[in-house]
Motif scaffolding. Structure first.
Motif, PDB file in Angstrom:
ATOM      1  N   GLN A 191       0.835  -1.204   0.000  1.00 35.36           N
ATOM      2  CA  GLN A 191       0.000   0.000   0.000  1.00 35.36           C
ATOM      3  C   GLN A 191       0.877   1.265   0.000  1.00 35.36           C
ATOM      4  OE1 GLN A 191      -3.375  -0.080   0.030  1.00 35.36           O
ATOM      5  NE2 GLN A 191      -3.489  -2.304   0.146  1.00 35.36           N
ATOM      6  N   PRO A 192       1.606   1.549  -1.071  1.00 35.41           N
ATOM      7  CA  PRO A 192       2.535   2.681  -1.036  1.00 35.41           C
ATOM      8  C   PRO A 192       1.839   4.042  -0.877  1.00 35.41           C
ATOM      9  CG  PRO A 192       2.465   1.725  -3.227  1.00 35.41           C
ATOM     10  CD  PRO A 192       1.671   0.849  -2.342  1.00 35.41           C
ATOM     11  N   LEU A 193       0.729   4.275  -1.569  1.00 35.06           N
ATOM     12  CA  LEU A 193       0.049   5.566  -1.484  1.00 35.06           C
ATOM     13  C   LEU A 193      -0.552   5.776  -0.093  1.00 35.06           C
ATOM     14  CD1 LEU A 193      -0.768   8.150  -2.847  1.00 35.06           C
ATOM     15  CD2 LEU A 193      -2.817   7.000  -3.714  1.00 35.06           C
ATOM     16  N   LYS A 194      -1.194   4.760   0.421  1.00 34.48           N
ATOM     17  CA  LYS A 194      -1.787   4.842   1.755  1.00 34.48           C
ATOM     18  C   LYS A 194      -0.690   5.078   2.805  1.00 34.48           C
ATOM     19  CE  LYS A 194      -5.524   2.186   2.916  1.00 34.48           C
ATOM     20  NZ  LYS A 194      -6.209   0.951   3.363  1.00 34.48           N
ATOM     21  N   SER A 195       0.440   4.410   2.645  1.00 42.67           N
ATOM     22  CA  SER A 195       1.563   4.570   3.576  1.00 42.67           C
ATOM     23  C   SER A 195       2.105   5.994   3.535  1.00 42.67           C
ATOM     24  CB  SER A 195       2.682   3.589   3.240  1.00 42.67           C
ATOM     25  OG  SER A 195       2.239   2.266   3.342  1.00 42.67           O
ATOM     26  N   LEU A 196       2.207   6.550   2.350  1.00 41.43           N
ATOM     27  CA  LEU A 196       2.693   7.911   2.182  1.00 41.43           C
ATOM     28  C   LEU A 196       1.747   8.906   2.841  1.00 41.43           C
ATOM     29  CD1 LEU A 196       4.779   9.838   0.932  1.00 41.43           C
ATOM     30  CD2 LEU A 196       3.354   9.872  -1.128  1.00 41.43           C
ATOM     31  N   LEU A 197       0.445   8.726   2.648  1.00 42.96           N
ATOM     32  CA  LEU A 197      -0.537   9.623   3.253  1.00 42.96           C
ATOM     33  C   LEU A 197      -0.521   9.516   4.789  1.00 42.96           C
ATOM     34  CD1 LEU A 197      -3.519   9.212   0.755  1.00 42.96           C
ATOM     35  CD2 LEU A 197      -1.971  11.178   0.995  1.00 42.96           C
ATOM     36  N   MET A 198      -0.373   8.310   5.292  1.00 43.32           N
ATOM     37  CA  MET A 198      -0.298   8.143   6.757  1.00 43.32           C
ATOM     38  C   MET A 198       0.954   8.807   7.310  1.00 43.32           C
ATOM     39  SD  MET A 198      -1.860   4.430   7.780  1.00 43.32           S
ATOM     40  CE  MET A 198      -0.688   3.455   6.899  1.00 43.32           C
ATOM     41  N   ALA A 199       2.073   8.678   6.617  1.00 44.17           N
ATOM     42  CA  ALA A 199       3.317   9.295   7.070  1.00 44.17           C
ATOM     43  C   ALA A 199       3.189  10.822   7.054  1.00 44.17           C
ATOM     44  CB  ALA A 199       4.479   8.847   6.199  1.00 44.17           C
ATOM     45  N   ALA A 200       2.553  11.362   6.019  1.00 45.98           N
ATOM     46  CA  ALA A 200       2.362  12.814   5.942  1.00 45.98           C
ATOM     47  C   ALA A 200       1.450  13.296   7.066  1.00 45.98           C
ATOM     48  CB  ALA A 200       1.786  13.190   4.581  1.00 45.98           C
ATOM     49  N   ALA A 201       0.379  12.551   7.338  1.00 48.46           N
ATOM     50  CA  ALA A 201      -0.544  12.930   8.416  1.00 48.46           C
ATOM     51  C   ALA A 201       0.170  12.874   9.775  1.00 48.46           C
ATOM     52  CB  ALA A 201      -1.764  12.018   8.404  1.00 48.46           C
ATOM     53  N   ALA A 202       0.965  11.853   9.982  1.00 54.43           N
ATOM     54  CA  ALA A 202       1.703  11.736  11.245  1.00 54.43           C
ATOM     55  C   ALA A 202       2.692  12.888  11.388  1.00 54.43           C
ATOM     56  CB  ALA A 202       2.423  10.392  11.317  1.00 54.43           C
ATOM     57  N   GLY A 203       3.376  13.236  10.317  1.00 52.78           N
ATOM     58  CA  GLY A 203       4.320  14.356  10.339  1.00 52.78           C
ATOM     59  C   GLY A 203       3.628  15.672  10.642  1.00 52.78           C
ATOM     60  N   ALA A 204       2.455  15.885  10.025  1.00 56.81           N
ATOM     61  CA  ALA A 204       1.702  17.123  10.275  1.00 56.81           C
ATOM     62  C   ALA A 204       1.249  17.181  11.736  1.00 56.81           C
ATOM     63  CB  ALA A 204       0.503  17.204   9.335  1.00 56.81           C
ATOM     64  N   ALA A 205       0.791  16.050  12.270  1.00 57.30           N
ATOM     65  CA  ALA A 205       0.345  16.012  13.667  1.00 57.30           C
ATOM     66  C   ALA A 205       1.510  16.303  14.613  1.00 57.30           C
ATOM     67  CB  ALA A 205      -0.275  14.654  13.981  1.00 57.30           C
ATOM     68  N   ILE A 206       2.663  15.755  14.331  1.00 51.44           N
ATOM     69  CA  ILE A 206       3.847  16.008  15.172  1.00 51.44           C
ATOM     70  C   ILE A 206       4.254  17.474  15.081  1.00 51.44           C
ATOM     71  CG2 ILE A 206       6.311  15.514  15.422  1.00 51.44           C
ATOM     72  CD1 ILE A 206       5.607  12.587  14.653  1.00 51.44           C
ATOM     73  N   ALA A 207       4.205  18.043  13.885  1.00 52.31           N
ATOM     74  CA  ALA A 207       4.572  19.452  13.712  1.00 52.31           C
ATOM     75  C   ALA A 207       3.603  20.358  14.470  1.00 52.31           C
ATOM     76  CB  ALA A 207       4.587  19.803  12.229  1.00 52.31           C
ATOM     77  N   MET A 208       2.310  20.046  14.410  1.00 48.97           N
ATOM     78  CA  MET A 208       1.316  20.845  15.139  1.00 48.97           C
ATOM     79  C   MET A 208       1.534  20.724  16.653  1.00 48.97           C
ATOM     80  SD  MET A 208      -2.115  20.203  12.847  1.00 48.97           S
ATOM     81  CE  MET A 208      -3.188  20.736  14.141  1.00 48.97           C
ATOM     82  N   LEU A 209       1.798  19.532  17.111  1.00 48.04           N
ATOM     83  CA  LEU A 209       2.039  19.305  18.530  1.00 48.04           C
ATOM     84  C   LEU A 209       3.291  20.054  18.995  1.00 48.04           C
ATOM     85  CD1 LEU A 209       1.200  17.808  21.112  1.00 48.04           C
ATOM     86  CD2 LEU A 209       2.604  15.896  20.352  1.00 48.04           C
ATOM     87  N   ALA A 210       4.340  19.989  18.196  1.00 48.01           N
ATOM     88  CA  ALA A 210       5.577  20.691  18.542  1.00 48.01           C
ATOM     89  C   ALA A 210       5.352  22.197  18.566  1.00 48.01           C
ATOM     90  CB  ALA A 210       6.683  20.329  17.548  1.00 48.01           C
ATOM     91  N   GLY A 211       4.549  22.701  17.630  1.00 52.46           N
ATOM     92  CA  GLY A 211       4.242  24.134  17.608  1.00 52.46           C
ATOM     93  C   GLY A 211       3.449  24.546  18.828  1.00 52.46           C
ATOM     94  N   THR A 212       2.496  23.721  19.243  1.00 51.64           N
ATOM     95  CA  THR A 212       1.697  24.029  20.432  1.00 51.64           C
ATOM     96  C   THR A 212       2.555  24.006  21.682  1.00 51.64           C
ATOM     97  OG1 THR A 212      -0.249  23.045  19.381  1.00 51.64           O
ATOM     98  CG2 THR A 212      -0.318  23.308  21.764  1.00 51.64           C
ATOM     99  N   VAL A 213       3.397  23.015  21.814  1.00 51.78           N
ATOM    100  CA  VAL A 213       4.274  22.913  22.977  1.00 51.78           C
ATOM    101  C   VAL A 213       5.258  24.080  22.997  1.00 51.78           C
ATOM    102  CG1 VAL A 213       6.102  21.536  24.056  1.00 51.78           C
ATOM    103  CG2 VAL A 213       4.029  20.413  23.216  1.00 51.78           C
ATOM    104  N   GLY A 214       5.772  24.454  21.841  1.00 52.98           N
ATOM    105  CA  GLY A 214       6.710  25.575  21.753  1.00 52.98           C
ATOM    106  C   GLY A 214       6.061  26.883  22.159  1.00 52.98           C
ATOM    107  N   LYS A 215       4.794  27.111  21.789  1.00 51.69           N
ATOM    108  CA  LYS A 215       4.105  28.341  22.165  1.00 51.69           C
ATOM    109  C   LYS A 215       3.851  28.385  23.668  1.00 51.69           C
ATOM    110  CE  LYS A 215       1.758  29.105  17.787  1.00 51.69           C
ATOM    111  NZ  LYS A 215       0.478  29.120  17.087  1.00 51.69           N
TER     112      LYS A 215
END
Length: 102
Positions: free
Chosen positions: A73-97
């Motif tokens: 499932q390469p496309l599904k895997s790519l989308l999951m990885a992107a979603a996980a990365g976005a969630a981590i970036a949002m979490l890091a931004g919230t913690v940083g603020k």
């Protein structure tokens, strides 16, 4: 009669024998404790070695399963990885603020 520092009820030779017996008992107890602790240490090493092997095996299986999923499932895997990365970036931004690091 001269005063003595020894107990008048216990002869000197008896005190020496009692002290030797007590020392021997203490030494046996220490030897047993040392042997027991060495055995426990050996058991701990064996348990740790077995646990580490189990963790390596589980990690290897999980890695293999993930690789198989990505291949299937390469496309599904790519989308999951992107979603996980976005969630981590949002979490890091919230913690940083919250900590004043914006």
């Amino acid at each position: 009669m001269e005063p003595t520092s020894q107990n008048p009820k216990t002869p000197t030779s008896q005190n020496g024998t009692d002290n030797n017996a007590a020392r021997a008992h203490i030494q046996r107890s220490l030897d047993e404790a040392q042997a027991g602790s060495a055995e426990l240490a050996a058991q701990g090493k064996e348990i740790l070695r077995d646990s580490a092997a189990q963790v390596r095996e589980a990690l290897s299986r999980t890695t293999d399963q993930a690789a198989q999923y990505v291949q299937a499932q390469p496309l599904k895997s790519l989308l999951m990885a992107a979603a996980a990365g976005a969630a981590i970036a949002m979490l890091a931004g919230t913690v940083g603020k919250r900590h004043g690091h914006s």
